[in-house]
Design a protein around this motif. Structure first.
Motif, PDB file in Angstrom:
ATOM      1  N   UNK A   1       0.672  -1.227   0.130  1.00 35.86           N
ATOM      2  CA  UNK A   1      -0.085   0.024  -0.029  1.00 35.86           C
ATOM      3  C   UNK A   1       0.875   1.228  -0.219  1.00 35.86           C
ATOM      4  N   UNK A   2       1.999   1.242   0.676  1.00 39.02           N
ATOM      5  CA  UNK A   2       3.010   2.314   0.638  1.00 39.02           C
ATOM      6  C   UNK A   2       3.416   2.582  -0.545  1.00 39.02           C
ATOM      7  N   UNK A   3       3.943   1.478  -1.295  1.00 37.75           N
ATOM      8  CA  UNK A   3       4.452   1.550  -2.805  1.00 37.75           C
ATOM      9  C   UNK A   3       3.487   2.345  -3.629  1.00 37.75           C
ATOM     10  N   UNK A   4       2.051   1.630  -3.457  1.00 35.56           N
ATOM     11  CA  UNK A   4       0.940   2.241  -4.518  1.00 35.56           C
ATOM     12  C   UNK A   4       0.882   3.879  -4.414  1.00 35.56           C
ATOM     13  N   UNK A   5       0.629   4.071  -2.960  1.00 36.36           N
ATOM     14  CA  UNK A   5       0.726   5.660  -2.384  1.00 36.36           C
ATOM     15  C   UNK A   5       1.718   6.399  -3.224  1.00 36.36           C
ATOM     16  N   UNK A   6       3.016   5.819  -3.142  1.00 39.17           N
ATOM     17  CA  UNK A   6       4.133   6.595  -3.666  1.00 39.17           C
ATOM     18  C   UNK A   6       3.920   6.679  -5.115  1.00 39.17           C
TER      19      UNK A   6
END
Length: 171
Positions: free
Chosen positions: A23-28
């Motif tokens: 999820x962090x990667x998708x946000x970024x």
């Protein structure tokens, strides 16, 4: 109207649940598509997921960003004021972070840091700079707490939007 915008509300209390790395990667990935003046991208994003660092950031301005104490994740938007569009571009990227988090089923809250002095008379940017080893030539726009909300907020009601703030062709 898209539910993304109606549902996005500032949440100041988060569940004790880690935000998944995917999820962090998708946000970024979404966030890094944000526009900026002349595509200069005069900002950096610091992803903070260590509890002790998040708590120290919250302590920089406890009267305004204490919500970070429950957030399992924070993102700090850093600007290079050499660019004349840095503040606007920083605000855009911060908004993208919040909307991208909402897309991932997460909640957020913005905490302002730029040119802020806390109730003890301390410079908030300097306090955060020390915690995160941010270079002296950079400024901190804001911190964004991210996580799974632990409070219920009603979506915005389209009938109550402040349309009186909209002007056509003249003020």
């Amino acid at each position: 109207m898209n539910n993304l915008f109606l549902n996005r509300r500032s949440v100041r209390k988060f569940k004790d649940r880690k935000v998944e790395e995917e999820k962090i990667n998708k946000i970024l990935e979404i966030t890094l598509t944000a526009p900026s003046g002349r595509n200069r991208k005069p900002w950096d994003i610091i992803v903070v997921n260590k509890r002790e660092l998040i708590n120290k950031i919250a302590d920089a301005r406890p009267e305004a960003i204490s919500f970070l104490k429950t957030a399992p994740l924070a993102m700090v938007v850093v600007m290079d004021l050499e660019s004349g569009t840095a503040i606007a571009d920083g605000a855009i990227i911060a908004s993208y972070i919040q909307l991208a988090a909402e897309l991932e089923g997460l909640n957020t809250c913005w905490g302002h840091a730029f040119e802020k002095i806390n109730l003890k008379g301390e410079n908030v940017e300097e306090k955060i700079r020390e915690v995160l080893n941010i270079p002296e030539n950079k400024n901190i726009l804001c911190t964004i707490g991210i996580g799974y909300g632990d409070e219920d907020k009603e979506p915005h009601d389209i009938k109550n939007l402040p349309m009186n703030k909209v002007h056509f062709n003249k003020y």
